[in-house]
Design an enzyme around this catalytic site. Sequence first.
Site, PDB file in Angstrom:
ATOM      1  N   ASP A 141      29.950  44.570  57.221  1.00 16.76           N
ATOM      2  CA  ASP A 141      30.485  43.260  56.819  1.00 16.76           C
ATOM      3  C   ASP A 141      30.721  42.428  58.079  1.00 16.76           C
ATOM      4  OD1 ASP A 141      31.779  41.073  55.722  1.00 16.76           O
ATOM      5  OD2 ASP A 141      33.460  42.206  54.866  1.00 16.76           O
ATOM      6  N   GLU A 151      27.099  42.383  54.360  1.00 13.24           N
ATOM      7  CA  GLU A 151      27.985  41.441  53.677  1.00 13.24           C
ATOM      8  C   GLU A 151      28.234  40.209  54.544  1.00 13.24           C
ATOM      9  OE1 GLU A 151      31.508  43.452  52.277  1.00 13.24           O
ATOM     10  OE2 GLU A 151      32.587  41.598  51.879  1.00 13.24           O
ATOM     11  N   ASP A 166      30.319  37.411  50.013  1.00 14.10           N
ATOM     12  CA  ASP A 166      31.762  37.515  49.778  1.00 14.10           C
ATOM     13  C   ASP A 166      32.322  36.086  49.848  1.00 14.10           C
ATOM     14  OD1 ASP A 166      34.522  37.769  50.090  1.00 14.10           O
ATOM     15  OD2 ASP A 166      34.461  39.311  51.626  1.00 14.10           O
ATOM     16  N   LYS A 211      36.212  38.934  44.362  1.00 15.49           N
ATOM     17  CA  LYS A 211      37.644  38.985  44.669  1.00 15.49           C
ATOM     18  C   LYS A 211      38.338  37.955  43.792  1.00 15.49           C
ATOM     19  CE  LYS A 211      37.096  40.340  49.532  1.00 15.49           C
ATOM     20  NZ  LYS A 211      37.147  39.866  50.945  1.00 15.49           N
ATOM     21  N   GLY A 246      38.435  43.658  48.573  1.00 12.41           N
ATOM     22  CA  GLY A 246      39.877  43.779  48.767  1.00 12.41           C
ATOM     23  C   GLY A 246      40.363  42.811  49.821  1.00 12.41           C
ATOM     24  N   LYS A 248      32.433  51.091  54.639  1.00 15.31           N
ATOM     25  CA  LYS A 248      32.067  49.739  55.097  1.00 15.31           C
ATOM     26  C   LYS A 248      32.639  49.561  56.482  1.00 15.31           C
ATOM     27  CE  LYS A 248      34.023  45.244  53.865  1.00 15.31           C
ATOM     28  NZ  LYS A 248      34.295  44.321  52.738  1.00 15.31           N
ATOM     29  N   LYS A 264      33.131  46.875  59.814  1.00 14.97           N
ATOM     30  CA  LYS A 264      33.114  45.475  60.213  1.00 14.97           C
ATOM     31  C   LYS A 264      32.267  45.337  61.469  1.00 14.97           C
ATOM     32  CE  LYS A 264      36.012  43.808  57.121  1.00 14.97           C
ATOM     33  NZ  LYS A 264      35.689  42.664  56.244  1.00 14.97           N
ATOM     34  N   SER A 305      37.132  50.131  53.849  1.00 22.25           N
ATOM     35  CA  SER A 305      36.660  49.105  54.773  1.00 22.25           C
ATOM     36  C   SER A 305      37.332  49.360  56.115  1.00 22.25           C
ATOM     37  CB  SER A 305      37.044  47.728  54.217  1.00 22.25           C
ATOM     38  OG  SER A 305      36.796  46.716  55.165  1.00 22.25           O
TER      39      SER A 305
HETATM   40  O1  OSB Z   1      35.825  40.532  54.217  1.00 20.65           O
HETATM   41  O2  OSB Z   1      36.166  41.976  52.737  1.00 20.65           O
HETATM   42  C1  OSB Z   1      36.598  41.290  53.667  1.00 20.65           C
HETATM   43  C2  OSB Z   1      40.247  42.174  54.427  1.00 20.65           C
HETATM   44  C3  OSB Z   1      40.757  40.933  54.706  1.00 20.65           C
HETATM   45  C4  OSB Z   1      39.915  39.846  54.683  1.00 20.65           C
HETATM   46  C5  OSB Z   1      38.561  39.995  54.377  1.00 20.65           C
HETATM   47  C6  OSB Z   1      38.041  41.242  54.070  1.00 20.65           C
HETATM   48  C7  OSB Z   1      38.892  42.348  54.129  1.00 20.65           C
HETATM   49  C8  OSB Z   1      38.459  43.720  53.916  1.00 20.65           C
HETATM   50  C9  OSB Z   1      39.535  44.699  53.514  1.00 20.65           C
HETATM   51  O3  OSB Z   1      37.339  44.111  54.115  1.00 20.65           O
HETATM   52  C10 OSB Z   1      39.276  45.455  52.286  1.00 20.65           C
HETATM   53  C11 OSB Z   1      40.517  46.177  51.817  1.00 20.65           C
HETATM   54  O4  OSB Z   1      41.414  45.536  51.225  1.00 20.65           O
HETATM   55  O5  OSB Z   1      40.606  47.381  52.035  1.00 20.65           O
HETATM   56 MG    MG Z   2      33.968  40.699  53.233  1.00 21.01          MG
END
Ligand code: OSB
Ligand code: MG
Length: 374
Positions: free
Chosen positions: A195, A220, A245, A269, A297, A167, A169, A141
């Site tokens: 995401d 996402e 999520d 999660k 994660g 992924k 952001k 991510s």
């Molecule tokens: O939206 O998935 C998410 C990290 C912190 C808060 C929200 C998210 C995330 C990540 C990180 O996308 C994923 C990772 O732990 O590598």
């Molecule tokens: Mg997410």
Amino acid sequence: MRLTSLHLREIRMPLVEPFRISSGVQTLRRILLVAATDEEGRTGWGECTAGEEPNYSSETIDTAWLAIREWVAPRVLGLEIGGPLSIHPLLEHNFRGHSMAKAAVEVALWDLEAQRRGMSLAALVGAGRGGVRQEIEVGISLGIQASPRALAEKAAACLARGYRKIKIKIGPGEDLDYVAAVREALGPGAPLMADANNAYGRADFDRLAALDQFDLLMIEQPLAWDDLLRHAELQKRLKTPVCLDESITSLERAEDMVALDAGRIVNIKVGRVGGIASALSIHDFCRSRGVPVWCGGMLESGIGRAVNVALASLPGFTIPGDISPSERYWERDVVTPEWKMDGHGRIRVPEAPGLGVAVDLDRIEDLTARAEVL
Ligand code: OSB
Ligand code: MG
């Protein structure tokens, strides 16, 4: 089993690079760890996935600390507990919210139970679910970068390194250009998704529909966490599957998602859904309905990562998770061995009892900013 004490600790771990999402940036993780001791002197570990700020969910490390001390611990300490499946109902009865606080303690009990039975956590959660994978496929991510080009270079390097899913952001104004640049760099067919972490509203539906042209695996959580209806409206307009999520806080919300067609993929999660038992119920439901799930994660330390690896070994987890190796997050992790990924984006699922990795107590001691024994 009977719990005799809960040790709470806050450890501070600087990330190897800042992680920016639509709702904020992180450079340092303040992580709450729970160590639960049972009558026989075993220790089970749980990591609380609450953030520093209430921008992902309403919980933070500080609210979780309070919730565990005041309301979770009194419900579990000293009580004869039949098994880890009995914890979730015990913590849900007349006790709203605080899912990440509940999960941190529940997970420690799963670790204890696995150790007691001499099984790996993966084998324990996989029992009766058609076995477990010996290795899992993982993705990365990537946070929002300074420019589309910087992100595209990073994404291409990650694909070359072996990651099975990229992924990225996105947020308003940092979306179409970024996705276009990354798709161009990775080539058609490369596993790419975006995401948005709740950054959009109904006024943005055209913009989101324009993402269809990039052939993403999924988008996402584009809309607000508590807004399944508008996600259903949006899904009608998109070719790309919506993945939820933040919205999926329980089995019931996953059922609602399917009933409303508010999304077609679930990110699971453990912290967000209140523990492993709840995560398993969502996995089982989605599997029965043909809805793919994958493991999300929360920038976990090696302890929380062990739980994600175990969960992702279940048969319904058919999409690579946000479970990257230790080095992607930390200079040095708090477990040995650290989590390693091979050149094909795979992480081995440990077979040793419990979490399957050793918790490095000296390292944890060095990183500890505060501690409390309950
Ligand atoms: O939206 O998935 C998410 C990290 C912190 C808060 C929200 C998210 C995330 C990540 C990180 O996308 C994923 C990772 O732990 O590598
Ligand atoms: Mg997410």
